[in-house]
Design a protein around this motif. Structure first.
Motif, short mmCIF file in Angstrom:
data_model
loop_
_atom_site.label_atom_id
_atom_site.label_comp_id
_atom_site.label_asym_id
_atom_site.label_seq_id
_atom_site.Cartn_x
_atom_site.Cartn_y
_atom_site.Cartn_z
N ASN A 40 4.35 7.90 -4.91
CA ASN A 40 3.08 6.78 -5.23
C ASN A 40 2.44 7.06 -6.54
N GLU A 123 1.88 5.63 3.31
CA GLU A 123 0.66 5.58 2.35
C GLU A 123 0.57 3.94 2.17
N ASN A 150 3.94 -6.42 -7.02
CA ASN A 150 5.31 -5.67 -7.10
C ASN A 150 4.97 -4.05 -7.02
N SER A 151 4.01 -3.76 -6.88
CA SER A 151 3.55 -2.48 -6.62
C SER A 151 4.09 -1.93 -5.26
N GLY A 152 4.06 -0.62 -5.01
CA GLY A 152 4.48 -0.13 -3.45
C GLY A 152 3.41 -0.83 -2.48
N THR A 171 -0.18 -11.47 -8.50
CA THR A 171 0.12 -11.16 -9.84
C THR A 171 1.21 -10.22 -10.08
N MET A 212 -6.45 -3.47 -7.56
CA MET A 212 -6.44 -2.12 -8.13
C MET A 212 -6.86 -2.13 -9.41
N ILE A 213 -7.39 -3.21 -10.07
CA ILE A 213 -7.46 -3.27 -11.55
C ILE A 213 -8.98 -2.83 -11.92
N ASN A 235 -8.56 0.80 -6.28
CA ASN A 235 -8.53 1.52 -7.58
C ASN A 235 -9.22 0.67 -8.35
N ASP A 238 -8.58 -0.52 -14.90
CA ASP A 238 -9.10 -0.91 -16.11
C ASP A 238 -10.66 -0.76 -16.32
N SER A 259 -12.20 1.10 -0.49
CA SER A 259 -11.97 2.63 0.07
C SER A 259 -10.99 3.47 -0.72
N THR A 260 -10.88 4.70 -0.34
CA THR A 260 -10.02 5.56 -0.74
C THR A 260 -9.58 6.23 0.61
N1 NAP Z 1 -7.46 3.42 -2.47
C1 NAP Z 1 -6.54 4.10 -1.85
O1 NAP Z 1 -6.55 4.46 -0.70
C2 NAP Z 1 -5.09 3.84 -2.31
C3 NAP Z 1 -4.11 4.02 -1.68
C4 NAP Z 1 -2.58 3.72 -2.35
C5 NAP Z 1 -2.77 3.34 -3.67
N2 NAP Z 1 -3.78 2.99 -4.21
C6 NAP Z 1 -3.88 2.37 -5.64
O2 NAP Z 1 -2.99 1.13 -5.40
C7 NAP Z 1 -2.26 0.86 -6.59
C8 NAP Z 1 -1.03 0.91 -6.52
O3 NAP Z 1 -0.62 1.93 -6.14
P1 NAP Z 1 1.26 1.97 -6.22
O4 NAP Z 1 1.80 3.28 -5.81
O5 NAP Z 1 1.63 0.95 -5.23
O6 NAP Z 1 1.49 1.53 -7.57
P2 NAP Z 1 2.59 1.18 -8.57
O7 NAP Z 1 3.83 0.77 -7.67
O8 NAP Z 1 2.70 2.12 -9.59
O9 NAP Z 1 2.15 -0.26 -9.09
C9 NAP Z 1 1.17 -0.37 -10.03
C10 NAP Z 1 1.22 -1.83 -10.15
O10 NAP Z 1 -0.13 -2.20 -10.92
C11 NAP Z 1 0.49 -3.56 -11.58
N3 NAP Z 1 -0.62 -3.97 -12.85
C12 NAP Z 1 -0.77 -3.11 -13.74
N4 NAP Z 1 -1.63 -3.76 -14.70
C13 NAP Z 1 -1.89 -5.01 -14.11
C14 NAP Z 1 -3.04 -6.23 -14.20
N5 NAP Z 1 -3.61 -6.18 -15.37
N6 NAP Z 1 -2.91 -7.11 -13.40
C15 NAP Z 1 -2.20 -7.24 -12.43
N7 NAP Z 1 -1.28 -6.07 -12.00
C16 NAP Z 1 -1.26 -5.11 -12.81
C17 NAP Z 1 1.76 -3.46 -12.01
O11 NAP Z 1 2.41 -4.61 -12.25
P3 NAP Z 1 3.65 -4.96 -13.09
O12 NAP Z 1 4.56 -3.82 -12.66
O13 NAP Z 1 4.37 -6.25 -12.76
O14 NAP Z 1 3.17 -4.79 -14.51
C18 NAP Z 1 2.32 -2.59 -11.10
O15 NAP Z 1 2.78 -3.48 -9.87
C19 NAP Z 1 -2.66 2.41 -7.58
O16 NAP Z 1 -3.72 2.07 -8.60
C20 NAP Z 1 -3.18 3.31 -6.63
O17 NAP Z 1 -3.95 4.24 -7.04
C21 NAP Z 1 -5.27 3.37 -3.78
#
Ligand code: NAP
Length: 322
Positions: A40, A123, A150-152, A171, A212-213, A235, A238, A259-260
């Motif tokens: 992650n 997760e 496209n993120s996880g 997006t 998450m931005i 998250n 930015d 939430s986290t």
């Molecule tokens: N709060 C919680 O409990 C929790 C739990 C899990 C994850 N998260 C958060 O969720 C996010 C995603 O996690 P992940 O592991 O799935 O991440 P990941 O697969 O690394 O993906 C990050 C994503 O952010 C996108 N992105 C970056 N800048 C952007 C923008 N300006 N506008 C729109 N999209 C943008 C990227 O898109 P492109 O590749 O298309 O550029 C990519 O798809 C992370 O920030 C993580 O910390 C939070």
């Protein structure tokens, strides 16, 4: 045992596959012989020293989700037994040959899934269910916007929301990534590098946004929400200090939340696991939701796996396998 250890904070090469103490279990904990562990984004933040492990969790071994076989049960374990194949949500420690976890954070692996596929789930599924469907209360027929489709998180959210009858907008940063989202069930994608999502969606509006931005997305998100809309943050890459026009929140009766997961108490995670098993596991069993695996690496090549994660070219999950 061997584990991937963060030997000091820094770039991927600080991850070393080396000897580490095998976890001891007690109470309602199980010991899992790990077969696969999901990567992650937050693992990379932790490796850099920017995402400390919660109190009581070993900070030097990353890994928030695994699949494997239970090889030992504490005296108070009631729902699982030695030999059960499970996937588990962790607060850390998953990049290892063995990990201990309280039984309420484990789920049986759906019959149709491999260990690799199962390790990709906890997760993102727990996060999406808790934020989009519980906190955001997304309903069939409503429209949801996933930033980072496209993120996880995105690939999980798209499939579940589509399967449960919502219109899904995402997006994504390239046409190719956007197309992958469409293949998974998204109805519309917006290339955030060439299009302004606020302009694209201001007429149609959306009911729920998973963001998450943060940063300047906050006001844009507020502007495109329909009356009674819900904006949920997981998250703020930015920036978390933002301008908010409270009148817009009041006039449209919006809910802004977030939430986290990692720091939440055990009882919540246990409850969430039951909800996931009740609501999401049937979608997997019926083939409406499939894990998307981009690439696997052996545990000893965790540094290479993190390099790939940070190149941001992947579409789907990166998994460490035994
Ligand atoms: N709060 C919680 O409990 C929790 C739990 C899990 C994850 N998260 C958060 O969720 C996010 C995603 O996690 P992940 O592991 O799935 O991440 P990941 O697969 O690394 O993906 C990050 C994503 O952010 C996108 N992105 C970056 N800048 C952007 C923008 N300006 N506008 C729109 N999209 C943008 C990227 O898109 P492109 O590749 O298309 O550029 C990519 O798809 C992370 O920030 C993580 O910390 C939070």
């Amino acid at each position: 045992m061997k584990a991937v250890v963060i030997t000091k904070y820094g770039d991927p090469e600080v991850l070393q596959w080396q000897e580490a103490p095998t976890p001891q279990i007690s109470g309602d904990q199980v010991l899992i012989e790990v077969q696969a562990a999901g990567l992650n984004r937050s693992d990379a933040f932790q490796r850099e020293g920017n995402y400390p492990a919660p109190n009581g969790v070993a900070a030097e071994i990353p890994g928030l989700e695994v699949s494997g076989i239970i090889v030992e049960c504490g005296p108070d374990v009631v729902d699982f037994k030695v030999g059960d194949k499970v996937c588990a949500l962790l607060a850390g420690g998953g990049y290892a040959e063995y990990v201990s976890v309280r039984e309420g954070q484990c789920l049986p692996i759906p019959a149709s899934l491999s260990f690799t596929e199962a390790a990709s789930l906890p997760e993102t599924v727990f996060t999406v269910w808790s934020n989009v469907f519980q906190r955001g209360n997304l309903q069939p027929g409503e429209t949801v916007l996933f930033h980072g489709g496209n993120s996880g998180i995105g690939i999980t959210g798209i499939q579940i929301a589509h399967a449960l009858g919502s219109k899904v907008i995402v997006t994504a940063g390239t046409e190719e990534k956007g197309q992958k989202c469409i293949e998974l069930g998204a109805d519309v994608f917006i290339n955030y590098k060439t299009q302004d999502f606020e302009k694209e969606l201001q007429d149609e509006g959306v009911d729920v946004i998973l963001d998450m931005i943060g940063g300047d997305y906050l006001s844009k998100n507020i502007n495109i929400l329909k009356p009674e809309g819900r904006l949920i943050h997981i998250n703020a890459v930015d920036g978390s200090h933002v301008d908010l026009d409270i009148w817009k929140v009041m006039l449209k009766r919006l809910t802004v939340s977030g939430s986290t997961l990692r720091s939440r108490e055990y009882e919540f995670k246990k409850y969430l696991a039951k909800e996931v098993q009740k609501n999401v596991w049937p979608l997997i069993e019926s083939g409406k939701f499939k894990p998307v695996i981009f690439k696997t690496f052996p545990f000893s090549e965790a540094a290479e796996a993190h390099r790939l994660l940070e190149k941001n070219t992947h579409a789907g999950k990166i998994i460490l396998v035994k």
